[in-house]
Structure formats: structure tokens, C-alpha cells
Enzyme design. Structure first.
Site, PDB file in Angstrom:
ATOM      1  N   GLU A 161       0.838  -1.162   0.263  1.00 16.98           N
ATOM      2  CA  GLU A 161       0.086   0.040  -0.188  1.00 16.98           C
ATOM      3  C   GLU A 161       0.794   1.389   0.069  1.00 16.98           C
ATOM      4  O   GLU A 161       0.490   2.307  -0.789  1.00 16.98           O
ATOM      5  CB  GLU A 161      -0.949   0.047   1.362  1.00 16.98           C
ATOM      6  N   HIS A 184     -10.631  -4.844   9.483  1.00 12.18           N
ATOM      7  CA  HIS A 184     -11.210  -4.761   8.221  1.00 12.18           C
ATOM      8  C   HIS A 184     -12.718  -4.150   8.078  1.00 12.18           C
ATOM      9  O   HIS A 184     -13.555  -4.284   7.455  1.00 12.18           O
ATOM     10  CB  HIS A 184     -11.388  -6.130   7.681  1.00 12.18           C
TER      11      HIS A 184
END
Lengths: 333, 348
Positions: free
Chosen positions: A70, A139
Site C-alpha cells: 500500500e 477490516h
């Protein structure tokens, strides 16, 4: 495009997921400098299937699978945006923003300003937020407040299929960095979506989703639909106006203030944690401009400063929903 | 090739000129910082001139570079004007970033200079991104990411090189190993003799060259550029060099002694290149002295320009946050006090 003009366009019924995909497809077709990049956005079709079929349609150069990296791809997207292309990054879960925060906060957000306006950064970051699917704390986060708070970034968060498409397209066309926060629990929610290829939702323009006289509910993402349900259930008892700000920064203060001046009562419903957040900003702006129109304390509905627990009963305990919106309306009406 | 082509006599003269300009610029920037004229921090490039100029000598003018916190040398090597650079260091409106960036954020994107950077290791992802744009649009440039020895330990550097290598992007990573990551010696930060050995992990070439020798740097970068343009992906070039000044101006340097500094000065990049040009009959000592005087006056002019230049209007603080300015900022701008601040008054 005004809300009135949106209504006059031809529409089709589709889900939020399909609406975003249609928006991405149209922008890929319209502008060759636009490409998608992220983890499993290509062959796999996106972990929540938003980009499904686009790899087959546009190929691997334009729908690019990245390493699980990322920081690397967020930084590369920033550098690419500064040098002539228009990357659209998918960050699989907004919780992963922590891994790439340096590139977001010190590079993407600051370059235009630090360089005296001489670098344009037309980069879009799409990411998913929200609890409700048992994905547990890493998440399920709702972190849009970070981005809306951080100077130099724009943040939008659609609550309907139409705004999901229109905001996605507006973000891609913008010459500024824009984050699109997609609540993962509404991907299957359907709505009427304009099919006109030039339909966009202007960044910074709220939508009055339902008109009412007694209480204003400013709701975001999943809570837009839930608040509309509550408003219907209270019909005849309390007349509820529901506003989806759609854009968190910039925020359409005028539309919200105008509504509160009419109703005198406000509930702010947003899934982010309650303390120091999105709710507080909306409330601060309302009290600055409409203090003397208020007839009751302002209520807020959000996650009570916990992470999203895994066990379903615990998740349901902290996840804000229609019952919380209803209770808040009833406390002040 | 650019006007810096080391294969031509004119190019070699220009390369010498830029190295001398960097040194004069940074010496004067250090002096003016010590005098309190330049605010903030400054990190000087003195001693490392052959790396920046050698790298840019191997580039075309429209190639990109992404720099570091020690970026003045990269700017001058890339051809930026010392006058507007100095104005930026002084925080003046005529500076490259209208005074919003300062020493650590000088940039000139139109000249391919993607910014000095206050975050250690942030240049390589930027270079990978520029290389992505180049590759995506089938353009002919390359992008160089400069990083220091300390930055080799950064995760984002690994990610940037991995991505560039995986996608065969036209990027070059130039590691300026000046032997200290701030105040800590390189051997206390890495368990490697040559930092370029890290290139093996990405299956890209990694070479270590004498960073005090402009020719050695230029040759390595030229080879890397050819490779990048052929579609063979990135290269890592480690240039072994040394900074004569502290990490920042004011650094008391408890981590090294004068003998070490003197030993490195014996290989001074400007002296050695000058001597070579004299040996080749392309330069005389007198001509070099004239060059130095000429550059000193260029830097004096830059200082005078920067001193005389105007500060930005306070209202400029609210500009250039976005291309499309949101009403929030417009509001703050509207209520800005002329003595420079929106706080304490009407807000939002």
C-alpha cells in the site's frame, strides 16, 4: 449538475456496486490517462467485486494488479498523478490506510501546497469502510474523518447508488486528490442511477433525500437508507427531513443549515467513532450559523468509541443503525 | 544529451560550473542561516556535488528527479536558477514554491524536479510513480529517485523499488551513501558492506561507484538510463560520498572527527575534476579562479535578490491547497487578518 437536473435524467435500477463499476467504466472509456490500480482489482475483479469485468474489457495496463504494497502504490500513484496520468487507486480496506499514511499525509496532501500550486495531483483513492459483515477490527473501520480532517485532501462518501456513480466520476475528473469511501454493506443496495455519461455529483454538494418539517437527519453511507426507512416509519408522527452530505470535505454547510433553520432539530448519523469526529464538525458548523434556530439539543449517532468486535452480538451492539436513529429523533421531537 | 554531456569539452566545463555553483550556493546558504536570515533548517550538499551533477549529466533535460532533504545540489544539477532557489530559502514570494516550501521542499515540476522531501525515503515512490506515467504514456524519459544511505532502511523504499522492478519501469535509484544517517554511521544502520547489494533482492543491477568522481557516477547512471529506456527496468547506483558539513547546519557532529573529514577532502570532487580538466588542457588554474569569482558573484546576486524580494501576502497562506478551492478555505481567506492570521476572529 443540480439535484433537479439529476432527477430529469434517464435512469436505470442498479446496485451501488454496479453503479460504481459503471462510473469507472465510463471514465476509463472517456480518458485514456485514467487507469485503475490496486490489490486484486484486475484478474480477480476486486475483493468486493467492484471492478469485476473491467480487466477483461480494458486489459492489464489500465486495470493494474499491484503487489500487496500500500505504501508503494499510494506513493507511486502520487508521483504518477504529478507527472501526467490520472490513477484511480483501490485501497482494499480503509483500515490499510495506516500502512500508506505517510504517502497520503506527507506527500499526496501536501505537494500541491508545498510546491506553491505548481504540481497538480489528479489522483482518486477508492476504499471500503464499515462494520456489519463480521470482518473484525482490522477490516471494518470507518476512518473517513482522518481524511476529511487532513488539509489538502477531499473526501466523499456516497449513501445511494446514484451518488456512488456520480461521486466516483467527479472524483476521477477532479484535479485534486479525492478519497471515495464506499460502505461495504450497501454494495447490494439498489437505486435509480442516471445513465448519462456526463452525469456527475459535484463534490461539495449535499442531497436532500427526503423532505420533512420537524427534524433534520444528516446521515451518511449506510445510514442514509436506514434513516429514510425510519422517516417512513415515523410518517404521521414526526416529519423527518433526510440529508446525505455526500461530500465530507468540502461540506455543503448551506444545505444543512437551511434545513435546520426550517426544522429546528438535528440528528447527525455517521458510522465513524463518536468522539472528535465527523459528527462534531457538522454540529459545530450548524451551531455557528443556525444556533438561534435550534429548538432542542443536537443528537449524534455513531460508533461508541470502540473498534468493531468480531462476535455478531457484539458487532450489533456497537454498530449504529436505524433503531439508534429512531431513538435520537424521538428524544428531541 | 544535455549541455552537461561529459563526452564534450563544453559539457565538462558546464559540469564543473554546476559543482562549483552548488558549493558556493550551499556555503552562502550556511552563512546566511547562521546569521539568522534563513529560517527553518538547511541541510547542505557540500562534498557530494559529483553525485548530483554526475547523475544529471547522464540524463536528458525532460527526465525527472525526486530529491531528498539535502536537495539544493540536485536542484542546481538539474538546472534550476540559484536566484529563485535562494528566494525560496528566504521564504519569499518569488521563490520556486512562492515561499511555501523552503529548503526542504524546493520543486520545479516543469523542469522535472519533483521536489526536495522532508521525509527520509519518500523520493523513490515518487520516482516510481513518475516512471509509471512515462511507461503508461509510452514516453521517452526516465525518473531518478535519490535517497541517502539511511533511507535504504525505509520500508517505502523497498516497496517503491519492488514495484518499479516488477513492472519494469524506467526508474533509477541513486543511493547517496555519505556514510551517516543523520548522526549514526552507516555500519550501525545496515548489515551490508555495499548498499547496492540490496538490488539483488529485486533482480535488478546494483552497482557501487566512487561518488567523489563525477565521471564514475555519470557512467553508471548512463548505463542505467540505457537499460531503463530499453524497457529492462530499474537499476540501483550507490555512490560512495561524504558530506563535509553536519547533517544540518548547527549539528555539533559528535559522531566523527576532523581527521576523517580531512581524509575525504583529499578526494574532493571539484578539485579532482578540475585537476583532470587542467591535465587535459581544457582548463587553466587561472580560468578556474575566474570561474569561482564569477560564481561567487552569481550567488551574491542571488542573495541580494532574495533579500530584496517581497514576502508573500498573508492571504497567500490560503491559496494553493487545491486546484478547485473549497468554500471552507475561501471563507478563511475572506476573514484573514492583514497582519497574518485567521485565528481569533470569525472562523469557519
Amino acid at each position: 449538475m443540480t439535484a433537479q437536473a439529476e432527477l430529469e435524467l434517464e435512469t436505470e435500477t442498479m446496485t451501488v456496486r454496479e453503479a460504481i463499476r459503471q462510473g469507472l467504466r465510463e471514465e476509463l472509456e472517456r480518458d485514456e490517462d485514467v487507469y485503475l490500480m490496486g490489490e486484486d482489482v484486475g484478474l480477480f475483479g476486486g475483493v468486493l467485486e467492484v471492478t469485476g469485468g473491467l480487466y477483461e474489457e480494458f486489459g492489464g495496463e489500465r486495470v493494474r494488479d499491484t503487489p500487496i504494497s500500500e505504501a508503494g502504490f499510494m506513493g507511486a500513484a502520487t508521483g504518477a498523478a504529478a507527472t501526467g496520468t490520472r490513477p484511480v487507486v483501490e485501497l482494499m480496506f480503509s483500515d490499510f490506510m495506516g500502512v500508506s499514511m505517510e504517502q497520503i499525509m506527507n506527500q499526496m496532501a501536501k505537494m500541491h501546497y508545498m510546491f506553491g500550486g505548481k504540481a497538480e495531483l489528479p489522483v482518486t483513492v477508492r476504499t471500503t469502510e464499515g462494520g456489519g459483515m463480521g470482518a473484525a477490527s482490522q477490516h471494518s473501520g470507518t476512518v473517513h474523518t482522518w481524511i476529511a480532517h487532513f488539509p489538502g485532501l477531499k473526501a466523499v462518501a456516497p449513501g445511494t447508488a446514484a451518488s456512488a456513480k456520480g461521486l466516483t466520476k467527479a472524483a476521477i475528473r477532479s484535479d485534486d486528490p479525492v478519497f471515495v469511501f464506499e460502505n461495504k454493506m450497501i454494495y447490494e443496495q439498489s437505486g435509480q442511477v442516471p445513465t448519462d455519461e456526463d452525469f456527475t455529483v459535484p463534490i461539495g454538494k449535499a442531497a436532500v433525500e427526503r423532505e420533512g418539517e420537524d427534524v433534520t437527519v444528516v446521515a451518511t453511507q449506510r445510514l442514509v437508507g436506514e434513516s429514510l426507512g425510519v422517516a417512513d416509519s415515523l410518517e404521521g408522527d414526526v416529519s423527518v427531513e433526510v440529508i446525505d452530505p455526500r461530500s465530507l470535505y468540502p461540506l455543503d454547510t448551506d444545505t444543512i443549515v437551511e434545513s435546520v433553520e426550517k426544522t429546528g432539530r438535528l440528528v447527525v448519523a455517521d458510522e465513524s467513532p463518536l468522539s472528535y469526529g465527523t459528527h462534531a464538525e457538522i454540529i459545530a458548523r450548524v451551531q455557528e450559523e443556525a444556533f438561534f434556530s435550534l429548538d432542542a439539543p443536537i443528537m449524534r449517532v455513531g460508533t461508541p468509541d470502540t473498534h468493531m468486535p468480531f462476535s455478531p452480538p457484539l458487532e450489533q451492539e456497537v454498530l449504529p443503525g436505524d433503531d439508534d436513529v429512531k431513538a435520537a429523533i424521538q428524544r428531541i421531537s | 544529451m544535455t549541455e552537461l554531456d561529459l563526452d564534450s569539452a563544453d559539457g565538462r566545463q558546464e559540469a564543473l560550473r554546476r559543482m562549483v555553483t552548488i558549493r558556493a550556493f550551499d556555503q552562502e546558504a550556511g552563512n546566511r542561516f547562521a546569521d539568522g536570515e534563513i529560517p527553518g533548517f538547511v541541510h547542505l550538499y557540500i562534498g557530494e556535488e559529483a553525485v548530483g551533477v554526475g547523475t544529471c549529466a547522464a540524463l536528458e533535460s525532460d527526465d525527472y528527479i525526486a530529491s531528498t532533504h539535502r536537495g539544493h545540489g540536485h536542484c542546481i544539477a538539474k538546472g534550476l536558477d540559484p536566484k529563485y532557489m535562494m528566494a525560496e530559502l528566504y521564504g519569499k514570494a518569488e521563490g520556486y514554491c512562492n515561499g511555501k516550501g523552503g529548503s526542504m521542499h524546493i520543486a520545479d515540476v516543469d523542469a522535472g524536479m519533483l521536489g526536495a522531501n522532508g521525509i527520509v525515503g519518500a523520493g523513490p515512490p515518487m520516482a516510481t510513480g513518475a516512471a509509471l506515467s512515462i511507461d503508461y504514456q509510452d514516453r521517452d524519459e526516465v525518473a531518478v529517485g535519490f535517497l541517502g544511505d539511511g533511507a535504504v532502511a525505509q520500508g517505502q523504499v523497498h516497496e517503491a523499488i519492488n514495484l518499479a522492478s516488477t513492472w519494469d519501469l524506467p526508474a533509477i535509484f541513486v543511493v547517496e551513501n555519505n556514510h551517516y544517517g543523520e548522526g549514526t554511521p552507516v555500519e550501525k544502520q545496515h548489515n551490508l558492506d555495499n548498499l547496492s547489494d540490496t538490488a539483488q533482492a529485486y533482480d535488478i543491477p546494483g552497482v557501487t561507484v566512487d561518488g567523489m568522481d563525477i565521471t564514475a557516477v555519470a557512467e553508471a547512471v548512463a548505463e542505467a538510463r540505457d537499460r531503463a529506456r530499453a524497457g529492462d527496468g530499474p537499476t540501483m547506483v550507490e555512490a560512495q560520498t561524504y558530506r563535509y558539513r553536519g547533517h544540518y547546519e548547527g549539528d555539533e557532529e559528535p559522531y566523527r572527527d576532523d581527521d576523517e573529514i580531512e581524509r575525504w577532502k583529499e578526494q574532493d570532487p571539484i578539485e579532482s575534476f578540475k585537476d583532470r580538466l587542467i591535465e587535459r588542457g581544457e582548463l587553466t588554474q587561472e580560468e578556474f579562479d575566474d570561474l569561482e569569482s564569477e560564481i561567487e558573484s552569481t550567488i551574491d546576486d542571488a542573495i541580494e535578490y532574495a533579500q530584496a524580494a517581497d514576502y508573500p501576502e498573508p492571504s497567500a497562506a490560503y491559496e494553493d491547497m487545491f486546484v478547485d478551492q473549497p468554500p471552507e478555505l475561501q471563507h478563511f481567506a475572506n476573514v484573514a487578518r492583514t497582519d497574518g492570521g485567521a485565528n481569533g476572529g470569525d472562523h469557519r
